[in-house]
Design an enzyme around this catalytic site. Structure first.
Site, PDB file in Angstrom:
ATOM      1  CG  HIS A   3     -14.909  -5.642   8.704  1.00  0.00           C
ATOM      2  ND1 HIS A   3     -15.908  -4.588   8.361  1.00  0.00           N
ATOM      3  CD2 HIS A   3     -14.306  -5.761   7.129  1.00  0.00           C
ATOM      4  CE1 HIS A   3     -15.944  -4.647   7.310  1.00  0.00           C
ATOM      5  NE2 HIS A   3     -15.118  -5.860   6.236  1.00  0.00           N
ATOM      6  CG  ASP A  62      10.200  -5.911  -1.686  1.00  0.00           C
ATOM      7  OD1 ASP A  62      10.464  -4.686  -0.955  1.00  0.00           O
ATOM      8  OD2 ASP A  62      10.109  -5.658  -2.957  1.00  0.00           O
ATOM      9  CE1 TYR A  67       8.011  -0.959  -8.322  1.00  0.00           C
ATOM     10  CE2 TYR A  67       9.000  -2.784  -9.736  1.00  0.00           C
ATOM     11  CZ  TYR A  67       8.382  -1.485  -9.668  1.00  0.00           C
ATOM     12  OH  TYR A  67       9.264  -0.615 -10.058  1.00  0.00           O
ATOM     13  CG  ASN A 115       7.117  -4.964  -1.803  1.00  0.00           C
ATOM     14  OD1 ASN A 115       7.496  -5.813  -0.518  1.00  0.00           O
ATOM     15  ND2 ASN A 115       7.488  -4.237  -3.310  1.00  0.00           N
TER      16      ASN A 115
END
Length: 129
Positions: free
Chosen positions: A20, A28, A118, A120
């Site tokens: 957890h 990318d 971007y 990611n």
């Protein structure tokens, strides 16, 4: 041998060790990989496998309670931004520079062949109960 879920033995092994609030990154092919963070490189040619393909497979296999993306994805990669918004329960945004800094705390980075900007995300593990 597994019948379903993630078949990649390295990814499955890392996922089995997550707890957890642990974080993983789906990246990318251009995201810098911080020293000391394990990286499983799935890229085999430009754009393959895609970020969205791997995101979908990971979300089918992993309980995710929160996620972080770079603010820039909203204006520079609308397709990925829309999928992130629709797929993730609690999505927040930070600058790309802050995002890269946060990847240093990840337990694992999965590198895709994605070449759009971007693409990611940091995924924070939840619990099954």
């Amino acid at each position: 041998m597994k019948k379903h879920g993630i078949l990649n033995r390295e990814i499955a092994g890392h996922f089995a060790k997550l707890g957890h609030t642990d974080r993983i990154v789906i990246a990318d092919c251009g995201l810098p990989i911080p020293e000391g963070v394990p990286c499983i490189d799935l890229a085999y040619k430009l754009s393959e496998p895609s970020f969205l393909t791997i995101l979908e497979v990971v979300l089918d296999d992993l309980v995710v309670e929160a996620a972080v993306a770079a603010t820039e994805v909203e204006s520079k990669n609308e397709r990925v931004a829309a999928k992130l918004k629709n797929s993730l329960p609690d999505l927040s945004y930070v600058s790309h520079e802050q995002f890269k800094e946060q990847t240093k705390q990840a337990k694992l980075i999965i590198r895709t062949g994605e070449t759009t900007p971007y693409a990611n995300v940091i995924l924070q593990c939840g619990v099954i109960f």
